[in-house]
Design a protein around this motif. Structure first.
Motif, PDB file in Angstrom:
ATOM      1  N   UNK A   1       6.352   6.882  20.984  1.00 51.69           N
ATOM      2  CA  UNK A   1       7.353   5.823  20.985  1.00 51.69           C
ATOM      3  C   UNK A   1       7.680   5.344  19.574  1.00 51.69           C
ATOM      4  N   UNK A   2       6.705   5.417  18.678  1.00 48.87           N
ATOM      5  CA  UNK A   2       6.919   4.942  17.313  1.00 48.87           C
ATOM      6  C   UNK A   2       5.777   5.397  16.423  1.00 48.87           C
ATOM      7  N   UNK A   3       5.763   4.924  15.159  1.00 46.87           N
ATOM      8  CA  UNK A   3       4.743   5.373  14.208  1.00 46.87           C
ATOM      9  C   UNK A   3       3.311   5.105  14.661  1.00 46.87           C
ATOM     10  N   UNK A   4       3.090   3.991  15.348  1.00 42.40           N
ATOM     11  CA  UNK A   4       1.709   3.655  15.719  1.00 42.40           C
ATOM     12  C   UNK A   4       1.331   4.053  17.130  1.00 42.40           C
ATOM     13  N   UNK A   5       2.185   4.809  17.807  1.00 38.90           N
ATOM     14  CA  UNK A   5       1.938   5.138  19.215  1.00 38.90           C
ATOM     15  C   UNK A   5       0.947   6.291  19.333  1.00 38.90           C
ATOM     16  N   UNK A   6      -0.292   6.013  18.963  1.00 39.55           N
ATOM     17  CA  UNK A   6      -1.361   7.027  19.001  1.00 39.55           C
ATOM     18  C   UNK A   6      -2.584   6.416  19.677  1.00 39.55           C
ATOM     19  N   UNK A   7      -3.419   7.233  20.272  1.00 39.80           N
ATOM     20  CA  UNK A   7      -4.681   6.701  20.787  1.00 39.80           C
ATOM     21  C   UNK A   7      -5.526   6.160  19.636  1.00 39.80           C
ATOM     22  N   UNK A   8      -6.363   5.194  19.912  1.00 41.70           N
ATOM     23  CA  UNK A   8      -7.238   4.662  18.852  1.00 41.70           C
ATOM     24  C   UNK A   8      -8.122   5.788  18.318  1.00 41.70           C
ATOM     25  N   UNK A   9      -8.264   5.861  17.003  1.00 41.29           N
ATOM     26  CA  UNK A   9      -9.037   6.949  16.394  1.00 41.29           C
ATOM     27  C   UNK A   9     -10.497   6.908  16.859  1.00 41.29           C
ATOM     28  N   UNK A  10     -10.954   5.712  17.257  1.00 39.69           N
ATOM     29  CA  UNK A  10     -12.350   5.601  17.720  1.00 39.69           C
ATOM     30  C   UNK A  10     -12.581   6.420  18.987  1.00 39.69           C
ATOM     31  N   UNK A  11     -11.493   6.667  19.755  1.00 41.87           N
ATOM     32  CA  UNK A  11     -11.633   7.488  20.963  1.00 41.87           C
ATOM     33  C   UNK A  11     -12.023   8.924  20.616  1.00 41.87           C
TER      34      UNK A  11
END
Lengths: 193, 244
Positions: free
Chosen positions: A157-167
């Motif tokens: 959806x946008x630049x930050x639309x990623x799973x949390x890196x901690x996952x």
């Protein structure tokens, strides 16, 4: 304008636009308030359900009307060129680094990967997946960030639309397995001593 | 002729190093007995001395030397990372530190590797969505900016024939051997003989060469006989008796 009429207008706009249209643009073009536009978008998405050849998607900071995934083969017959080339595992890993840490410089990417990232970064730039994001205030190397083309390609959806890196972080057992593999490869001194 | 290749025992190769002086086999023995600290033995110096001494040796001997030096380098490398000569590990704090750093780097990068795999699962190649890509401004507005008479003017300019290129800078001098043969025949008919220098006076190198070929052609056909009393002197072309 009723929600039905507004959804028809939005359908026409999304069909015409070569790139995703943000909510603000849709409001300006239809001279409507955000609330009705969002309701009309939901109505439009409902109309373009599984029975339709198109679907409404929120991607790269806006809304787009695109073909459904299962129709990709027939759509590609219309094209003179095949779809974008596949990205190598190294390119995908570098993209992941940039997507999570952007803006990030090439030396920082190389330091994290443990190998030079020059060729991979150049290739991603050429493909339009990343772009220059300027240098830091202290100067130094050029930094890079992902592009809307990257978000479209991966359905974000946008630049930050990623799973949390901690996952994606390794668990304690998995980290221990990495150390064990190194020992097995001849890099460890303590246990076999 | 190059010197014959020497055949010698590389193990008897005498060495003069800072740390050791003697034959190579003794050095290897002392290293294996750990009477010489391999870590302090400069391999680069040893290789340089060995290669200097081995200059001119036969290939099998040189191959044996290379094998010996490689073995020595391997033993040194194993000891430096904490492994003994039989492949067993020994405690080495430095090697452990290196391993820990490598493990830390792999563990730190692992999330991004997994994120890369996640991206691959969403990569729009197989069974992916497709977007409309036609720009809004093309091609209608670009063409509409020009009127038909403007386009006609552009086409008219394209249809004007370009000027003929000038060839004045090219050498247009041509020499025809047939014409020279005909001229020589005429002169021989009138006077019975001609001088090569008289015929070619004022001519360039090309004219000289072609005239000589014409003379030889007349001689080949039996119409003339050539005489040159002195080397590099003038050639006299005589009309052949049969023609006369």
């Amino acid at each position: 304008m009723t929600d039905h009429d507004l959804s028809r207008a939005l359908e026409a706009l999304l069909f015409m636009s070569p790139e995703p249209l943000g909510l603000v643009s849709l409001c300006e073009l239809t001279e409507s308030a955000p609330g009705p536009v969002q309701r009309a978008l939901a109505l439009l998405a409902e109309r373009h359900g599984a029975a339709s050849g198109l679907e409404v998607a929120e991607v790269a900071g806006g809304w787009a009307l695109r073909t459904r995934p299962e129709l990709a083969p027939v759509c590609d017959r219309l094209r003179a060129r095949p779809p974008d080339e596949r990205l190598s595992p190294a390119a995908l890993e570098t993209l992941a680094v940039i997507a999570y840490l952007e803006p990030v410089s090439r030396p920082d990417i190389s330091r994290l990967r443990g190998v030079s990232a020059d060729t991979t970064v150049a290739s991603l730039l050429e493909r339009g997946m990343i772009e220059e994001a300027g240098r830091s205030q202290e100067g130094g190397a050029m930094r890079y960030r992902t592009t809307p083309a990257f978000q479209e390609r991966f359905g974000l959806k946008g630049p930050g639309d990623l799973p949390a890196i901690t996952e994606f972080e390794l668990t304690g057992d998995e980290a221990e397995a990495v150390r064990r593999r190194l020992r097995d490869a001849g890099h460890l001194a303590d246990e076999l001593a | 002729m190059s010197a014959p290749l020497r055949v010698a025992d590389p193990l008897r190769l005498p060495l003069e190093l800072e740390l050791f002086e003697g034959p190579l086999d003794l050095l290897l023995t002392l290293v294996l007995r750990e009477e010489i600290e391999l870590a302090e033995l400069p391999l680069r110096e040893l290789v340089a001395v060995t290669l200097d001494e081995g200059n001119g040796w036969d290939p099998p001997t040189v191959g044996e030397l290379v094998l010996l030096l490689c073995s020595l380098a391997e033993i040194k490398a194993r000891r430096l990372v904490g492994e003994d000569d039989d492949g067993e590990f020994g405690p080495d704090p430095d090697a452990e530190l290196v391993r820990e750093r490598l493990a830390a780097q792999l563990i730190a990068f692992a999330p991004f590797q997994r994120a890369g795999v996640w991206l691959r699962s969403r990569d729009g190649i197989d069974g992916a969505v497709r977007y409309r890509r036609a720009p809004l401004d093309f091609p209608g507005r670009a063409l509409a900016r020009h009127q038909p008479d403007e386009l006609a003017e552009f086409l008219r300019r394209l249809m004007i024939a370009p000027p003929t290129p000038s060839l004045r800078h090219m050498n247009r001098h041509r020499v025809n051997v047939g014409e020279i043969v005909a001229e020589l025949r005429g002169r021989l008919k009138r006077s019975g003989q001609v001088s090569f220098e008289d015929v070619t006076i004022g001519g360039d190198r090309l004219a000289h060469g072609m005239t000589l070929i014409a003379c030889l052609e007349l001689a080949r056909r039996g119409e003339a006989r050539l005489a040159q009393p002195v080397p590099f002197g003038d050639i006299t072309v005589h009309r052949a008796a049969a023609v006369r």
